[in-house]
Design an enzyme around this catalytic site. Structure first.
Site, PDB file in Angstrom:
ATOM      1  N   SER A 145       0.839  -1.191   0.000  1.00 30.61           N
ATOM      2  CA  SER A 145       0.000   0.000   0.000  1.00 30.61           C
ATOM      3  C   SER A 145       0.876   1.244   0.000  1.00 30.61           C
ATOM      4  CB  SER A 145      -0.890   0.023   1.247  1.00 30.61           C
ATOM      5  OG  SER A 145      -1.507   1.285   1.436  1.00 30.61           O
ATOM      6  N   TYR A 156      -0.509  -0.334  10.631  1.00 30.42           N
ATOM      7  CA  TYR A 156      -0.795  -0.669   9.228  1.00 30.42           C
ATOM      8  C   TYR A 156       0.405  -0.337   8.349  1.00 30.42           C
ATOM      9  CZ  TYR A 156      -3.025  -0.636   4.629  1.00 30.42           C
ATOM     10  OH  TYR A 156      -3.341  -0.880   3.319  1.00 30.42           O
TER      11      TYR A 156
END
Length: 313
Positions: free
Chosen positions: A159, A185
């Site tokens: 990501s 994350y």
């Protein structure tokens, strides 16, 4: 160094666009997290091109349902379900032990994002365990099957969020410092890229190529179900002029790396919008952070991952 791998595809290309004309008959693929969102579209595109695809999910029933749906949609009966919960070592080891024969394509797609603080029974922070450790263990356990293929491809879905933080080597589970869902994350997504870098180096002689990617901003998947709105510093809107992608567009880079002859032999890279990404520039929300491609960090993460997955995570 500027990126060296380019393709005629871009941010608006779809999975069907990048795989058009590619024949995957005789090739076997596994897609994690394939019961919805990007994983389902990736599995569908590979099956439509003739691959034998194992659709994995956290519940056997969901995987079976989607595998049948994809078989019907594509007319490819070689689509089957598999049970994988990346935070559950038992399902990972059971799946890998049951695999027989070569594996040509492995798409490490499953993931969670910005969850409330949770830990596995072994004490691992859940995002790091699910997004990285589970995929690390699965891919390592399937190494021999990948090597048997002779020209296998491993695709690791990361990501743009990786630019918000490196791997916290001394405190990956947020024991010493307070838990932050977005930093956790970011750590897990940086780990995805570092894993690709080190696996590419270690496994080059086995004919296995490994690449990571940023799929883009796709809010219509289930990935965001746990989270509040991201902080302004995290929001990747506006990257490459694309504020949001459809699922078909988001899956395009995964499918390109899994199947296209345009990237034959390419390994250890990070892609976005179907191109190799350049260096990250703050404020632009594009590119790859230097720490995510650092070979020393990659080797250090591999050693840490072996330690953390020994005996379960």
């Amino acid at each position: 160094m500027p990126p060296s791998v380019t393709t005629p595809f871009g941010a608006r290309s779809t999975a069907s666009d990048v795989i058009a004309g590619v024949d995957l008959t005789g090739r076997r693929a596994v897609v994690t997290g394939a019961t919805g969102g990007l994983g389902r579209e990736t599995a569908r595109a590979l099956a439509a091109a003739g691959a034998e695809v194992t659709v994995t999910g956290r519940t056997p029933q969901a995987a079976a349902t989607v595998a049948q749906e994809i078989a019907t949609e594509t007319g490819n009966p070689r689509t089957r379900p598999g049970h994988l919960d990346l935070a559950d070592p038992t399902t990972v080891t059971t799946f890998a032990a049951a695999w027989t024969g070569p594996l040509h394509i492995l798409v490490d797609n499953a993931g969670i994002m910005a969850t409330p603080e949770q830990r596995t029974p072994a004490g691992r922070e859940l995002q790091f365990a699910t997004n990285h450790l589970g995929h690390f263990a699965l891919t390592v356990l399937l190494h021999d099957a990948l090597a048997a293929a002779g020209d296998a491809r491993v695709v690791v879905v990361s990501s743009v969020g990786h630019v918000n933080g490196p791997v916290r080597f001394d405190d990956p589970d947020f024991i010493a410092e307070p838990y932050d869902p977005w930093l956790a994350y970011a750590q897990s997504k940086t780990a995805n890229i570092l894993f690709a870098v080190e696996a590419a180096r270690r496994w080059a002689a086995d004919g296995i190529v490994v690449n990571a990617l940023n799929p883009g901003r796709i809010w219509e998947t289930g990935l965001s179900r746990h989270m509040d709105a991201p902080p302004a510093s995290f929001d990747p809107s506006g990257a490459s002029g694309v504020s949001e992608k459809t699922i078909a567009q988001g899956a395009a880079t995964s499918v390109l790396l899994a199947s296209s002859p345009l990237v034959d032999g390419v390994s250890g890279k990070y892609f976005e919008d179907c191109q190799e990404a350049g260096p990250y520039t703050p404020g632009v929300r594009r590119g790859v952070a230097a720490y995510a491609l650092d070979p020393d960090n990659a080797r250090r993460l591999w050693d840490l991952s072996v330690k953390l997955t020994t005996g379960g995570w």
